[in-house]
Write a protein that holds these residues in place. Structure first.
Motif, short mmCIF file in Angstrom:
data_model
loop_
_atom_site.label_atom_id
_atom_site.label_comp_id
_atom_site.label_asym_id
_atom_site.label_seq_id
_atom_site.Cartn_x
_atom_site.Cartn_y
_atom_site.Cartn_z
N LEU A 38 0.89 -1.12 -0.11
CA LEU A 38 -0.13 0.02 0.06
C LEU A 38 1.01 1.14 -0.05
CD1 LEU A 38 -2.79 1.40 0.26
CD2 LEU A 38 -2.67 1.33 2.53
N LEU A 42 0.96 4.13 -2.97
CA LEU A 42 0.63 5.54 -2.54
C LEU A 42 1.96 6.30 -3.05
CD1 LEU A 42 -0.85 5.61 0.72
CD2 LEU A 42 -1.96 5.77 -1.49
N GLU A 54 -1.80 13.49 -13.55
CA GLU A 54 -2.88 13.56 -12.20
C GLU A 54 -3.70 12.45 -12.47
OE1 GLU A 54 -4.72 16.97 -12.85
OE2 GLU A 54 -3.45 18.38 -11.74
N PHE A 55 -4.35 12.39 -13.72
CA PHE A 55 -5.11 11.15 -13.79
C PHE A 55 -4.64 9.61 -13.47
CE2 PHE A 55 -7.34 8.01 -16.69
CZ PHE A 55 -8.64 8.14 -15.90
N ALA A 58 -4.40 9.40 -9.49
CA ALA A 58 -5.85 9.20 -8.98
C ALA A 58 -6.07 7.70 -9.33
CB ALA A 58 -6.71 10.36 -9.63
N VAL A 61 -4.18 4.98 -7.42
CA VAL A 61 -4.93 5.20 -5.81
C VAL A 61 -6.14 4.31 -5.99
CG1 VAL A 61 -5.62 6.33 -4.06
CG2 VAL A 61 -3.66 6.85 -5.02
N LEU A 62 -7.08 4.78 -6.96
CA LEU A 62 -8.44 4.20 -6.84
C LEU A 62 -8.38 2.81 -7.11
CD1 LEU A 62 -11.56 5.01 -6.92
CD2 LEU A 62 -11.16 5.44 -9.25
N TYR A 64 -5.66 0.51 -7.90
CA TYR A 64 -4.64 -0.54 -7.20
C TYR A 64 -4.80 -0.46 -5.56
CZ TYR A 64 -2.54 -1.67 -11.22
OH TYR A 64 -2.26 -2.28 -12.60
N ALA A 65 -4.83 0.60 -4.85
CA ALA A 65 -4.96 0.78 -3.39
C ALA A 65 -6.19 0.44 -3.01
CB ALA A 65 -4.17 2.00 -3.09
N GLY A 66 -7.13 1.05 -3.80
CA GLY A 66 -8.75 1.21 -3.29
C GLY A 66 -9.26 -0.29 -3.49
N ALA A 67 -9.04 -0.93 -4.79
CA ALA A 67 -9.86 -2.17 -4.95
C ALA A 67 -8.86 -3.42 -4.93
CB ALA A 67 -10.42 -2.13 -6.19
N ILE B 120 -9.11 17.15 -11.26
CA ILE B 120 -9.70 15.89 -11.08
C ILE B 120 -10.29 15.66 -9.88
CG2 ILE B 120 -8.14 14.77 -12.88
CD1 ILE B 120 -6.40 13.99 -10.12
N LEU B 123 -12.22 12.48 -9.06
CA LEU B 123 -11.64 11.28 -9.04
C LEU B 123 -10.68 11.43 -7.39
CD1 LEU B 123 -9.67 10.49 -12.31
CD2 LEU B 123 -11.20 9.24 -10.95
N LEU B 126 -12.84 10.28 -4.86
CA LEU B 126 -13.10 8.63 -5.21
C LEU B 126 -11.76 8.04 -4.49
CD1 LEU B 126 -15.01 8.33 -8.31
CD2 LEU B 126 -15.94 7.86 -6.17
N ALA B 127 -10.96 8.54 -4.93
CA ALA B 127 -9.47 7.69 -4.66
C ALA B 127 -9.18 7.83 -3.24
CB ALA B 127 -8.41 8.11 -5.52
N GLY B 130 -11.74 6.14 -0.98
CA GLY B 130 -11.81 4.57 -1.08
C GLY B 130 -10.81 4.02 -0.08
N LEU B 131 -10.01 4.83 0.50
CA LEU B 131 -8.99 4.34 1.32
C LEU B 131 -9.40 4.18 2.57
CD1 LEU B 131 -5.76 6.31 0.32
CD2 LEU B 131 -6.43 3.95 -0.41
N TYR B 134 -9.65 0.69 4.19
CA TYR B 134 -8.51 0.00 5.15
C TYR B 134 -8.60 0.02 6.46
CZ TYR B 134 -5.68 -0.81 0.93
OH TYR B 134 -5.22 -0.97 -0.13
N ILE B 160 -16.79 -2.20 -1.01
CA ILE B 160 -16.39 -2.34 -2.55
C ILE B 160 -17.53 -2.29 -3.36
CG2 ILE B 160 -15.07 -3.75 -3.74
CD1 ILE B 160 -13.17 -4.40 -1.58
N GLU B 163 -19.04 0.92 -3.95
CA GLU B 163 -18.49 1.96 -4.69
C GLU B 163 -18.65 2.00 -5.94
OE1 GLU B 163 -14.43 1.34 -3.04
OE2 GLU B 163 -13.81 3.37 -3.89
#
Lengths: 178, 341
Positions: A38, A42, A54-55, A58, A61-62, A64-67, B120, B123, B126-127, B130-131, B134, B160, B163
């Motif tokens: 994790l 990040l 930037e995309f 985001a 993180v969204l 790989y880290a978030g799902a 963004i 986004l 959401l990003a 979403g953490l 954890y 999840i 989301e």
């Protein structure tokens, strides 16, 4: 940001990325490994940010880290950890894996220092990189992804679909067995 | 005072004000929850500390600090400590991009009433948001307790699953406003729709609005989807073993997440800080309008909690994957078709 600050930020992000990647493969407890991964994700997102992407940052993180990592954690949390920790940390074939990793690192290094590669495209060192900021924007990536690279993009989604179907088939077979 | 200094000062003042507001709101929400539930059940609710019990959150905070901290046997010490932080921090970070009010001047600097504005923004929310999962999943695992583990697993599976509906809902808004920038999305909702309605996305995307609001309830683990801490089955869920300020941090994270979700709903669907029929309202009226709209959704969270019974977990998963996902995909498809035609 002044260039020194960018440089310092990059050194920090890169050093922590490498360190957490190393910790991730050497920890005995798989949950601890996951947490180092994790940290790695990040910090890699931070590097993307430095590059003006930037995309990508985001999405890193969204997705790989978030799902993805959450699903890994899911599986790892249900393992028998004391048993897992008692096993040797590396399998028998680790020298082979290390050799493969090293050769990829060497390849990357070679691609970076070579002025031109075999395909005739310029190496990364010549400064013909297209202008930065607009390249990482959502609109630019979207246009490339659904324009020039639409076919490869759709083929990549087929790979994912195959993986999903595979998972469903595996789960099914186990459920119908008496 | 030079220009750069003034900008820095304005930045600090805005950050302090917005974070002070967020934490103050979260504290007041704990009181509001108890007061409203009391009224709905024909009780009085906390009324001993301060007028109308207004100082109750403060008393609760002091109590939490003086409580003994218990770490269960066999708990993973570092992760046990890390989890409450990971639950609270992401929710607080996401509020940074929410545009609360329009432009105003302070010390000669023209600025927006939001900590920062990202290209963004949607986004980012959401990003980072979403953490938050954890905290729940690690807290459940590190406690070394079966109730906690089951609570953590349930909560993360639920977060999840929903989301997806949340993201697809946001996507259809992004598609019609053509930007991921929350401020642009708000700007696009000024004016009128069909001549008499305010030009809110709520009226253009009613299905996305319903799906999004229900998904926010599931994302924040609120009733009727609060399986993470379903008392009859799981004692306290993932925070069963937590005490003292660590427990308070989980709570804080939960209420901050609710506030952020309410703000996000308002920004995406109810025109954010835009005041209907008054295009150039002063910034403090806009901030007031934003707070009123967000306050309604915060009340909705409480109202639903004390009105509806809890779902069953398989019903929740069925709803998420077999109803919400296809519906939100359908909505996105129709949106895309309408835009391109």
């Amino acid at each position: 940001m002044p260039p020194q600050a960018v440089q310092a930020a990059f050194v920090y992000l890169a050093a922590v990325s490498v360190a957490s990647a190393l910790f991730a493969v050497t920890r005995r407890n798989p949950v601890h490994s996951m947490l180092w991964v994790l940290a790695l994700f990040l910090h890699v997102a931070g590097i993307f940010l430095l590059l003006g992407a930037e995309f990508l940052a985001a999405v890193q993180v969204l997705v790989y880290a978030g799902a993805i990592l959450i699903f890994y954690l899911f599986v790892v949390m249900l393992l028998d950890l004391p048993d897992e920790e008692a096993r040797p940390r590396f399998g028998k074939h680790w020298p082979f894996a290390a050799a493969v990793g090293l050769s990829f690192a060497a390849l990357a290094w070679f691609a970076w220092v070579a002025p031109t590669n075999a395909l005739g495209a310029g190496g990364a060192t010549d400064s013909q990189a297209p202008d930065d900021a607009a390249l990482g924007s959502v609109a630019a990536i979207g246009a490339e992804l659904f324009g020039r690279f639409a076919l490869p993009f759709e083929i990549a989604s087929l790979v994912l679909l195959a993986a999903i179907i595979g998972a469903v088939v595996l789960a099914r077979r186990r459920a119908t067995a008496p | 005072m030079s220009d750069a200094q003034a900008q820095l000062l304005v930045m600090f003042i805005k950050a302090a004000a917005i974070y002070g507001g967020l934490l103050g709101c979260a504290a007041l929400m704990t009181l509001a929850e108890r007061k409203f539930s009391a009224w709905m059940q024909y009780r009085i609710g906390p009324n001993r500390v301060g007028p109308w019990g207004l100082l109750q959150p403060l008393a609760d905070g002091v109590k939490f600090i003086f409580k003994e901290e218990v770490t269960p046997d066999g708990a993973s010490p570092w992760i046990f400590r890390l989890a409450p932080l990971m639950a609270a921090v992401p929710a607080m970070l996401t509020v940074a991009v929410v545009p609360i009010g329009g432009e105003f001047q302070l010390f000669g600097v023209t600025t927006q009433l939001s900590i920062t504005n990202l290209d963004i923004g949607a986004l980012y929310v959401l990003a980072i948001g979403g953490l938050g999962v954890y905290g729940v999943i690690l807290g459940g695992w590190a406690s070394n307790s079966k109730y906690s583990l089951l609570g953590g697993l349930r909560a993360s599976a639920q977060m999840i699953s929903y989301e997806l509906a949340l993201i697809l809902g946001i996507l259809s808004i992004v598609a019609i406003s053509g930007s991921l920038d929350l401020l642009q999305i708000v700007e696009g909702q000024k004016g009128t729709f069909l001549g008499f309605l305010p030009d809110w996305n709520l009226f253009k995307q009613p299905l996305a609005f319903v799906l999004f609001v229900v998904a926010t309830f599931a994302e924040t683990n609120r009733h009727p989807f609060d399986f993470a801490e379903c008392e009859p089955e799981l004692v306290g869920g993932f925070h069963t073993e937590y005490s003292s300020m660590k427990f308070a941090l989980f709570f804080l994270g939960e209420y901050c997440a609710m506030i952020v979700m309410a703000c996000l709903t308002v920004t995406l669907f109810l025109g954010g800080h835009a005041v209907p029929y008054w295009a150039d309202a002063p910034w403090w009226i806009e901030a007031g309008a934003f707070s009123a709209k967000a306050g309604f959704f915060l009340f909705l969270f409480i109202w639903v909690r004390w009105t509806l019974p809890r779902f069953r977990f398989d019903q929740l998963m069925h709803l998420g994957w077999k109803v919400f996902l296809p519906l939100s995909l359908f909505n996105l498809f129709v949106t895309g078709a309408v835009i391109s035609l």
